[in-house]
Design an enzyme around this catalytic site. Structure first.
Site, PDB file in Angstrom:
ATOM      1  N   GLY A  12       0.771  -1.242   0.000  1.00  0.00           N
ATOM      2  CA  GLY A  12       0.000   0.000   0.000  1.00  0.00           C
ATOM      3  C   GLY A  12       0.801   1.291   0.000  1.00  0.00           C
ATOM      4  O   GLY A  12       0.311   2.327   0.461  1.00  0.00           O
ATOM      5  N   ASN A  14       1.503   3.070  -2.647  1.00  0.00           N
ATOM      6  CA  ASN A  14       0.810   4.004  -3.555  1.00  0.00           C
ATOM      7  C   ASN A  14      -0.441   4.563  -2.885  1.00  0.00           C
ATOM      8  O   ASN A  14      -0.743   5.754  -3.028  1.00  0.00           O
ATOM      9  CB  ASN A  14       0.480   3.334  -4.888  1.00  0.00           C
ATOM     10  CG  ASN A  14       1.664   3.354  -5.836  1.00  0.00           C
ATOM     11  OD1 ASN A  14       2.014   4.406  -6.367  1.00  0.00           O
ATOM     12  ND2 ASN A  14       2.317   2.214  -6.005  1.00  0.00           N
ATOM     13  N   ARG A  65     -15.494 -15.529 -11.051  1.00  0.00           N
ATOM     14  CA  ARG A  65     -14.862 -14.205 -11.098  1.00  0.00           C
ATOM     15  C   ARG A  65     -15.937 -13.124 -11.191  1.00  0.00           C
ATOM     16  O   ARG A  65     -15.860 -12.081 -10.562  1.00  0.00           O
ATOM     17  CB  ARG A  65     -13.939 -14.148 -12.327  1.00  0.00           C
ATOM     18  CG  ARG A  65     -13.196 -12.845 -12.483  1.00  0.00           C
ATOM     19  CD  ARG A  65     -12.213 -12.939 -13.626  1.00  0.00           C
ATOM     20  NE  ARG A  65     -11.142 -13.882 -13.355  1.00  0.00           N
ATOM     21  CZ  ARG A  65     -10.039 -13.590 -12.665  1.00  0.00           C
ATOM     22  NH1 ARG A  65      -9.854 -12.386 -12.201  1.00  0.00           N
ATOM     23  NH2 ARG A  65      -9.117 -14.507 -12.449  1.00  0.00           N
ATOM     24  N   MET A  90      -3.855  -7.235  -7.077  1.00  0.00           N
ATOM     25  CA  MET A  90      -3.296  -8.343  -7.845  1.00  0.00           C
ATOM     26  C   MET A  90      -4.360  -9.294  -8.392  1.00  0.00           C
ATOM     27  O   MET A  90      -4.258 -10.516  -8.265  1.00  0.00           O
ATOM     28  CB  MET A  90      -2.299  -9.125  -6.956  1.00  0.00           C
ATOM     29  CG  MET A  90      -1.138  -8.285  -6.464  1.00  0.00           C
ATOM     30  SD  MET A  90      -0.195  -7.558  -7.815  1.00  0.00           S
ATOM     31  CE  MET A  90       0.664  -9.009  -8.382  1.00  0.00           C
ATOM     32  N   ILE A  92      -7.078  -9.750 -11.919  1.00  0.00           N
ATOM     33  CA  ILE A  92      -7.560  -9.220 -13.187  1.00  0.00           C
ATOM     34  C   ILE A  92      -9.071  -9.034 -13.069  1.00  0.00           C
ATOM     35  O   ILE A  92      -9.781  -9.903 -12.553  1.00  0.00           O
ATOM     36  CB  ILE A  92      -7.190 -10.192 -14.329  1.00  0.00           C
ATOM     37  CG1 ILE A  92      -5.664 -10.191 -14.480  1.00  0.00           C
ATOM     38  CG2 ILE A  92      -7.879  -9.792 -15.636  1.00  0.00           C
ATOM     39  CD1 ILE A  92      -5.133 -11.248 -15.407  1.00  0.00           C
ATOM     40  N   HIS A 109       1.453   1.032 -13.347  1.00  0.00           N
ATOM     41  CA  HIS A 109       2.250  -0.134 -13.729  1.00  0.00           C
ATOM     42  C   HIS A 109       3.731   0.258 -13.690  1.00  0.00           C
ATOM     43  O   HIS A 109       4.099   1.309 -14.218  1.00  0.00           O
ATOM     44  CB  HIS A 109       1.838  -0.566 -15.151  1.00  0.00           C
ATOM     45  CG  HIS A 109       2.582  -1.775 -15.614  1.00  0.00           C
ATOM     46  ND1 HIS A 109       2.282  -3.040 -15.177  1.00  0.00           N
ATOM     47  CD2 HIS A 109       3.639  -1.910 -16.458  1.00  0.00           C
ATOM     48  CE1 HIS A 109       3.112  -3.894 -15.730  1.00  0.00           C
ATOM     49  NE2 HIS A 109       3.945  -3.248 -16.520  1.00  0.00           N
ATOM     50  N   ASP A 145      -3.161  -4.169 -18.889  1.00  0.00           N
ATOM     51  CA  ASP A 145      -2.053  -3.223 -19.146  1.00  0.00           C
ATOM     52  C   ASP A 145      -2.062  -2.600 -20.547  1.00  0.00           C
ATOM     53  O   ASP A 145      -1.004  -2.304 -21.107  1.00  0.00           O
ATOM     54  CB  ASP A 145      -0.680  -3.903 -18.899  1.00  0.00           C
ATOM     55  CG  ASP A 145      -0.487  -4.311 -17.447  1.00  0.00           C
ATOM     56  OD1 ASP A 145      -1.122  -3.687 -16.572  1.00  0.00           O
ATOM     57  OD2 ASP A 145       0.286  -5.234 -17.187  1.00  0.00           O
TER      58      ASP A 145
HETATM   59  C1  GRF Z   1       3.574  -1.025  -7.531  1.00  0.00           C
HETATM   60  O1  GRF Z   1       4.875  -1.252  -8.018  1.00  0.00           O
HETATM   61  C2  GRF Z   1       2.617  -0.801  -8.673  1.00  0.00           C
HETATM   62  O2  GRF Z   1       3.209  -0.207  -9.783  1.00  0.00           O
HETATM   63  C3  GRF Z   1       2.184  -2.206  -9.012  1.00  0.00           C
HETATM   64  O3  GRF Z   1       2.116  -2.873  -7.786  1.00  0.00           O
HETATM   65  C4  GRF Z   1       2.989  -2.257  -6.847  1.00  0.00           C
HETATM   66  C5  GRF Z   1       2.150  -1.899  -5.666  1.00  0.00           C
HETATM   67  O4  GRF Z   1       2.920  -1.394  -4.590  1.00  0.00           O
HETATM   68  N1  GRF Z   1       0.940  -2.198  -9.749  1.00  0.00           N
HETATM   69  P1  GRF Z   1       2.193  -0.764  -3.330  1.00  0.00           P
HETATM   70  O5  GRF Z   1       1.269  -1.836  -2.756  1.00  0.00           O
HETATM   71  O6  GRF Z   1       1.448   0.442  -3.768  1.00  0.00           O
HETATM   72  O7  GRF Z   1       3.304  -0.441  -2.376  1.00  0.00           O
END
Ligand code: GRF
Length: 201
Positions: A12, A14, A65, A90, A92, A109, A145
């Site tokens: 987390g 981001n 799904r 994680m 789709i 990404h 993507d």
């Molecule tokens: C990041 O590298 C993002 O680009 C990818 O998954 C990772 C997530 O990291 N999609 P975080 O959980 O936000 O630390």
């Protein structure tokens, strides 16, 4: 003010960068809910520490799904979410989910798309021998993507890089451009024309 929902599966960082941008008044948005598909994701604690509602929706008990994604949609709609932000989620998402939020789901990404889609992309970039990699914020479309690109930033790939050191350099940029992309969206500055996303002044 833009109502956002953040989908997470892991650490987390981001999510944290978005929380920090909101608290630092660099982003006029409100995180209405964080949804994790993993009960033990550290991202859950980050949300909790900032008083953000968390919903854990694991795949357990869902026959398909589609059924899982319908539950996700229901939770997001119940919180009035206008923009769905994938932050290390994680899984789709099914076409039905994407149709429920047209051009209202974004992802980050850790590579310069369309190079290196998928997983383990920092290792793939090093093994391929590229001199630049970086990160991409894009709208989510039905194929993984591939959606229209909102923002990208490049970083150098150094001779002594490991996947971890490159990931760290890229992550620093992720934390800068993800809140920035959300800000542009929230201010109505993104105009999608086919594959291109034009940024209005
Ligand atoms: C990041 O590298 C993002 O680009 C990818 O998954 C990772 C997530 O990291 N999609 P975080 O959980 O936000 O630390």
């Amino acid at each position: 003010m833009l109502s956002i929902g953040v989908l997470v599966s892991g650490r987390g960082t981001n999510l944290q960068s978005i929380i920090d941008a909101i608290e630092g008044e660099r982003l006029d948005a409100s995180i209405k809910v964080v949804i994790s598909n993993k009960a033990d994701a550290p991202a859950i604690d980050r949300a909790g520490e900032h008083g953000i509602p968390v919903e854990v929706v694991t795949t357990e008990g869902f026959a398909s799904r589609q059924a899982f994604d319908e539950r996700l949609t229901g939770v997001l709609k119940s919180y009035g979410v206008e923009l769905v932000v994938l932050a290390g989620f994680m899984r789709i998402l099914s076409p039905g989910f994407i149709k429920a939020f047209p051009m209202r789901i974004i992802n980050i990404h850790p590579a310069l798309l369309p190079s290196f889609p998928g997983l383990d992309v920092q290792k793939k970039a090093i093994d391929y021998g590229v001199k630049l990699s970086g990160c991409t914020v894009h709208f989510v479309s039905e194929e993984v993507d591939t959606g229209p690109i909102i923002l990208q930033t490049a970083v150098p790939v150094l001779d002594d890089d490991t996947p971890e050191s490159l990931a760290q350099r890229i992550l620093k940029e992720e934390h800068r451009i993800y809140p920035e992309a959300i800000r542009l969206f929230s201010e109505g500055k993104l105009e999608v024309k086919g594959r291109r996303v034009l940024i209005k002044k």
